[in-house]
Design a protein around this motif. Structure first.
Motif, mmCIF file in Angstrom:
data_model
loop_
_atom_site.group_PDB
_atom_site.id
_atom_site.type_symbol
_atom_site.label_atom_id
_atom_site.label_comp_id
_atom_site.label_asym_id
_atom_site.label_seq_id
_atom_site.Cartn_x
_atom_site.Cartn_y
_atom_site.Cartn_z
ATOM 1 N N THR A 1 0.910 -1.305 0.040
ATOM 2 C CA THR A 1 0.063 -0.020 -0.044
ATOM 3 C C THR A 1 0.827 1.345 0.033
ATOM 4 N N CYS A 2 1.800 1.342 0.913
ATOM 5 C CA CYS A 2 2.675 2.305 1.171
ATOM 6 C C CYS A 2 3.513 2.874 -0.528
ATOM 7 N N GLN A 3 3.825 1.742 -1.193
ATOM 8 C CA GLN A 3 4.694 2.008 -2.407
ATOM 9 C C GLN A 3 3.509 2.428 -3.435
ATOM 10 N N ASN A 4 2.374 1.983 -3.492
ATOM 11 C CA ASN A 4 1.331 2.146 -4.393
ATOM 12 C C ASN A 4 0.643 3.544 -4.178
ATOM 13 N N THR A 5 0.761 4.258 -3.043
ATOM 14 C CA THR A 5 0.101 5.384 -2.637
ATOM 15 C C THR A 5 1.497 6.467 -2.665
ATOM 16 N N ASN A 6 2.370 6.018 -3.432
ATOM 17 C CA ASN A 6 3.698 7.102 -3.454
ATOM 18 C C ASN A 6 3.942 7.491 -2.221
ATOM 19 N N LYS A 7 4.026 6.455 -1.194
ATOM 20 C CA LYS A 7 4.320 6.682 0.127
ATOM 21 C C LYS A 7 3.477 7.645 1.006
ATOM 22 N N ALA A 8 2.283 7.723 0.564
ATOM 23 C CA ALA A 8 1.213 8.616 1.170
ATOM 24 C C ALA A 8 0.988 7.916 2.534
ATOM 25 N N TYR A 9 1.033 6.548 2.432
ATOM 26 C CA TYR A 9 0.464 5.717 3.621
ATOM 27 C C TYR A 9 1.550 5.421 4.440
ATOM 28 N N GLY A 10 2.886 5.718 4.128
ATOM 29 C CA GLY A 10 4.055 5.401 4.791
ATOM 30 C C GLY A 10 5.197 5.102 4.057
ATOM 31 N N GLU A 11 6.393 4.815 4.583
ATOM 32 C CA GLU A 11 7.321 4.264 3.911
ATOM 33 C C GLU A 11 7.234 2.734 3.921
ATOM 34 N N PRO A 12 7.428 2.420 2.617
ATOM 35 C CA PRO A 12 7.336 0.723 2.225
ATOM 36 C C PRO A 12 8.454 -0.095 2.717
ATOM 37 N N ASN A 13 8.824 0.009 4.072
ATOM 38 C CA ASN A 13 9.888 -0.821 4.771
ATOM 39 C C ASN A 13 9.503 -0.997 6.198
ATOM 40 N N GLU A 14 10.167 -1.952 6.645
ATOM 41 C CA GLU A 14 9.880 -2.294 8.286
ATOM 42 C C GLU A 14 10.079 -1.139 9.102
ATOM 43 N N GLU A 15 11.182 -0.360 8.935
ATOM 44 C CA GLU A 15 11.455 1.048 9.566
ATOM 45 C C GLU A 15 9.932 1.839 9.639
ATOM 46 N N ALA B 1 -10.659 15.310 20.984
ATOM 47 C CA ALA B 1 -11.039 14.091 20.695
ATOM 48 C C ALA B 1 -10.630 13.820 18.893
ATOM 49 N N ALA B 2 -10.616 15.016 18.276
ATOM 50 C CA ALA B 2 -10.406 14.870 16.783
ATOM 51 C C ALA B 2 -8.792 14.452 16.734
ATOM 52 N N LYS B 3 -8.104 14.981 17.485
ATOM 53 C CA LYS B 3 -6.506 14.653 17.532
ATOM 54 C C LYS B 3 -6.510 13.310 17.937
ATOM 55 N N GLN B 4 -7.200 12.796 18.869
ATOM 56 C CA GLN B 4 -6.963 11.456 19.276
ATOM 57 C C GLN B 4 -7.491 10.578 18.165
ATOM 58 N N LEU B 5 -8.480 10.852 17.299
ATOM 59 C CA LEU B 5 -8.752 9.989 16.369
ATOM 60 C C LEU B 5 -7.932 10.026 15.045
ATOM 61 N N PHE B 6 -7.284 11.266 15.094
ATOM 62 C CA PHE B 6 -6.202 11.349 13.999
ATOM 63 C C PHE B 6 -5.186 10.382 14.147
ATOM 64 N N LEU B 7 -4.863 10.443 15.457
ATOM 65 C CA LEU B 7 -3.223 9.469 15.731
ATOM 66 C C LEU B 7 -3.915 8.160 15.695
ATOM 67 N N LEU B 8 -5.174 7.852 16.208
ATOM 68 C CA LEU B 8 -5.726 6.435 16.171
ATOM 69 C C LEU B 8 -5.481 5.800 14.952
ATOM 70 N N MET B 9 -5.812 6.651 13.829
ATOM 71 C CA MET B 9 -5.809 5.967 12.621
ATOM 72 C C MET B 9 -4.532 5.467 11.848
ATOM 73 N N ASP B 10 -3.318 6.270 12.748
ATOM 74 C CA ASP B 10 -1.819 5.640 12.280
ATOM 75 C C ASP B 10 -1.508 4.732 13.127
ATOM 76 N N VAL B 11 -2.252 4.260 14.423
ATOM 77 C CA VAL B 11 -1.931 3.133 15.194
ATOM 78 C C VAL B 11 -2.564 2.015 14.204
ATOM 79 N N ILE B 12 -3.687 2.022 13.434
ATOM 80 C CA ILE B 12 -4.286 1.082 12.902
ATOM 81 C C ILE B 12 -3.822 0.744 11.541
ATOM 82 N N ASN B 13 -3.319 -0.471 10.889
ATOM 83 C CA ASN B 13 -2.908 -1.118 9.769
ATOM 84 C C ASN B 13 -4.169 -1.071 8.850
#
Ligand code: G16
Length: 546
Positions: A170-184, A405-417
């Protein structure tokens, strides 16, 4: 092109020949059977992944794993461009290619290319990952050879969890918008959000920041160990079954869920919060001993309700206008569905077994929470929902409580794969919610009481004689089986039972729930006997579960 396909067929025939006429089918989660029967399948799935990549002009993933199955099984799951499971229409193509005769490989490849408008030579890129089974390196090599035989490029990630591979794709196919395509990239994204949500108070109320983890002797244990470097001391995870023993043997999420007992080699004290991963770390269940020393399971249903309740609360507090839906399968405990409808007030949908079905249904909500009872699931946010949450989190003009609450939701999205069910990310999600609520495991468990239930497996000559409808809740074939099940169920208070062919093991699965454990066992047993009788049972007659 003809020359290339001919060479690919030659390599396939010489190095990875189909050795028997045995039919193999793309099942619930790809191909899965004895590793020794899979070499030609892996070579061909390498080819298919390259074709799919050419068609989609995107990275495709190939994961070598048999997940919860014991050795000597192995398997392969293909990952589509957005990190989701391979599209259903391509499962049919995959089955056709896997079963082609050696001498028909070239013509079958030509046909697939032609029917799908694929021009060979278009850039193809395939990400390959594998679990820790001894057979996985050889099978990965077969896939890599298949990819290269049709001029595809390969990135071999070696040993990774299934959800990590989905994340990388997903990371690579979104041009890294979703994250870096590696374990780090994976560890950093999830751990930063987790730590930010946790703040400096690691404990809260009854919540304590330590837990025991059963790694199923698989890749999840390895990855959790590595993850601890990133998590620091904000959570203390003690890992058992961390790789010295046999994969999934007497341990792992499937063992704990199906047998409703703790894994071996894990000391368990009253009240200790414990969790189990499965062999490729895409499933998670929790458990503990209550004050009477009874084993208590918190499965995918409990995780789903906990998470959906928390997200609903944050959505309400932040004032954003988003709907939340929850997707389950027929295995969902009746009490959980009742709780979702009556207490949580969240819309609930039921689909057939297989995360591919749950994932797609969940995408129909602004925020879709999906979990199978076996602990396989995640949360998906629509693009519009992500945008709404992002804007609310950035809007400092909102009242402080709403903005927080919105900030918590925003962060929560990044905890979730969001790409697929991910046991490690789900574990951190659960820990985040428990921390936020200040709950220990018993408070979490108190939300509702599961109806006692039992799962059994029945061996039959051909499991495909069992046909189902209504999200697998009714059996349409063999004739007469459903009416027999109905009459058996009618004898039990709060009885419910269904049967379905497994898509990962050569068995028919039986599920039953009733008002007591003894009755759930009896109901499952009576239904299993009917399956054995009417669906051509083989081997031992099913016996009453102990
Ligand atoms: C796979 C699928 C799950 C499914 C499970 C059992 O899990 O991804 O969605 O629930 O198989 O399927 P079945 O009952 O058809 O055998 P895993 O963790 O084994 O990949």
């Amino acid at each position: 092109m003809a020359d290339l396909l001919n060479k690919s067929q030659q390599l396939g025939t010489e190095k990875y020949p189909r050795k028997s006429e045995k039919w193999i089918q793309y099942g619930t989660a790809g191909f899965r059977t004895k590793a020794e029967e899979l070499t030609h399948v892996l070579y061909r799935m390498g080819i298919l992944a390259a074709f799919r990549s050419m068609q989609k002009n995107a990275i495709i993933g190939v994961m070598i794993t048999a997940s919860h199955n014991d050795e000597p099984d192995n398997g392969v799951k293909l990952v589509d461009p957005h990190g989701e499971m391979l599209e259903a229409s391509w499962e049919v193509i995959a089955t056709k290619l896997a079963n082609a005769k050696n001498e028909d490989l070239e013509s079958t490849m030509s046909q697939i290319l032609e029917e799908n408008g694929i021009t060979i030579g278009t850039n193809a890129m395939v990400y390959v990952g594998r679990d820790t089974r001894p057979s996985s390196p050889f099978l990965a090599q077969a896939a890599i050879d298949g990819i290269k035989s049709v001029q595809g490029c390969v990135t071999d990630f070696g040993v990774v969890s299934t959800p990590q591979l989905h994340f990388f794709v997903t990371c690579q196919n979104t041009n890294k918008a979703y994250g870096e395509p590696n374990e780090e990239g994976y560890f950093s994204k999830i751990s930063s959000a987790f730590k930010a949500l946790r703040g400096s108070n690691y404990d809260n109320g009854s919540y304590q920041h330590s837990l025991s983890l059963d790694g199923a002797n698989g890749v999840g244990a390895l990855k959790m160990k590595a993850f601890q470097e990133y998590l620091g001391n904000c959570i203390e995870v003690t890992i058992y079954n961390s790789g010295d023993g046999k994969l999934n043997y007497q341990c792992g999420a499937d063992h704990v869920k199906v047998l409703q007992k703790p894994p071996q080699n894990m000391p368990l004290e009253v009240g200790t919060r414990a969790a189990s991963l499965d062999g490729d770390a895409d499933r998670l269940v929790y458990f503990y001993l209550d004050t009477q020393g009874n084993f208590k399971l918190l499965d995918g249903d409990k995780i789903a309700t906990l998470v959906a309740g928390y997200i609903k609360k944050l959505i309400k507090e932040s004032g954003v206008n988003l709907n939340v839906g929850l997707v389950q399968t027929a295995y969902a405990n009746g009490s959980s569905t009742e709780y979702i409808n009556n207490t949580l007030g969240v819309e609930v949908a039921c689909v057939p077994t297989g995360v591919k079905y749950l994932h797609h249904r969940a995408l129909e909500f602004d925020v879709g929470v999906y979990f199978e009872a076996n602990g396989h699931g995640t949360v998906v946010f629509s693009s519009a929902a992500m945008e709404t949450i992002k804007n609310a989190a950035a809007d400092e003009s909102l009242p402080a409580e709403r903005n927080a609450a919105a900030k918590q939701l925003f962060l929560l999205m990044d905890v979730i794969n969001q790409t697929v069910g991910d046991a490690i990310s789900d574990l951190l999600l659960v820990e985040t919610v428990l921390h936020a609520f200040g709950w220990g495991v018993a408070e979490w468990d108190a939300a509702y009481t599961d109806l006692p239930n039992r799962q059994m497996k029945v061996s039959v000559a051909d499991r495909n004689v069992i046909q189902t409808a209504d999200a697998e809740r009714r059996c349409t074939d063999p004739p007469g089986l459903q009416s027999e099940i109905d009459s058996i169920v009618a004898k039990f208070n709060k009885g419910r039972s269904f049967v379905r062919p497994s898509g990962t093991e050569d068995v028919v699965r039986v599920y039953a729930e009733a008002d007591s454990q003894a009755n759930a066992d009896k109901l499952a047993h009576e239904v299993a006997l009917k399956v054995y009788e009417l669906a051509n049972g083989v081997g031992n007659v099913p016996s009453l579960p102990k």
